[in-house]
Design an enzyme around this catalytic site. Sequence first.
Site, short mmCIF file in Angstrom:
data_model
loop_
_atom_site.label_atom_id
_atom_site.label_comp_id
_atom_site.label_asym_id
_atom_site.label_seq_id
_atom_site.Cartn_x
_atom_site.Cartn_y
_atom_site.Cartn_z
N SER A 58 0.83 -1.21 0.00
CA SER A 58 0.00 0.00 0.00
C SER A 58 0.86 1.25 0.00
CB SER A 58 -0.92 0.00 1.22
OG SER A 58 -1.83 -1.08 1.16
N TYR A 69 -13.38 -2.89 -4.34
CA TYR A 69 -14.52 -2.26 -5.03
C TYR A 69 -15.74 -3.17 -4.96
CZ TYR A 69 -17.53 0.37 -8.07
OH TYR A 69 -18.60 1.09 -8.55
N TYR A 95 -3.15 -10.54 2.44
CA TYR A 95 -3.07 -9.18 2.95
C TYR A 95 -4.48 -8.74 3.32
CZ TYR A 95 -1.74 -4.14 2.88
OH TYR A 95 -1.50 -2.83 3.18
N LYS A 150 -0.46 -10.69 6.23
CA LYS A 150 -0.23 -9.38 6.82
C LYS A 150 -1.60 -8.89 7.28
CE LYS A 150 1.06 -4.58 5.87
NZ LYS A 150 1.41 -3.56 4.84
#
Length: 304
Positions: A48, A111, A137, A166
């Site tokens: 990110s 989304y 993630y 993560k």
Amino acid sequence: MQSFTLRGVIPPVPTIVDQAGAFDPKGMAALLEREIAAGIHGMLILGSGGEFCHMSLAMRKEVAEFCVRHVAGRVPVLIGIGASATAEVIELGQHAKACGADAVLVVNPYYATLSRPALIAHYKAVAAAVDLPIMLYNFPGLTGQELTVDLVLELALACPNIVGIKDTVDTMSHTRALVTTVKGARPDFLVFSGFDEYMLDTLLIGGDGGIPATANFMPTITLGIYNAVEAGDFAAMRAGARQLAKLMPIYGLDQPFFGLVKEAIRLTGTDISTAVLAPSLVPSDKIKAQLLAVLRAAGVLPAA
């Protein structure tokens, strides 16, 4: 697939770009060298904080190729390959394999909210097509959908190359359940904290490390916490946690925080471009002043 083991502090490395938004290899090389010299245990490229969400497919591949080549096996390199389309994730994953990456990180599609069967099918398709260790993630604050503990458990048991997660959640209860439930069923499954301030708690309950953005500019704090846990040094854990707590206001100064991390890297000694990719904006002078104050309060920079 051979067992993949990783522990410790894995910074999510920013991507250095110039004022025109083009990849800056020279600046990126300087940052990678700083990270390695600091003694970090590995690095995440195109997470990110690496601004992957604002890049073209071609740019993501360019960055991945450069970073793996430059690091040249000195530390493990994870490449973020998350995307909304399964086919694109697979393409990026196969590219990461061809580059020589050690593992990939896959955020769940964003989304469109997916049903549980759709999420399972997505990750199983990626695991079958990408011959690399895969870290899940979980970042529901950005994707809008949590990877639940039972879903992670199903994937961990079904797909040997899904090796860890993560967990970027603002609660320890989810991470704790991952450690007790998923690692309980598959002891080699890796659990890393996504938020810096939860790394200590994650390690204390049996997790494997953290992926903290502050390690890009002040790695001694999180590395110190990790080493203190390994040594059983409670006083050092407490001191590190208290210093880290003083840095946490950084994340609330601007949205997204990409430019703040780059500015902090510049302020702490590496002359890089602090440009960001649109639609992000570079921090204003007011926000930069607030950042400077936080860094000084945390002892990262000397008081004025």
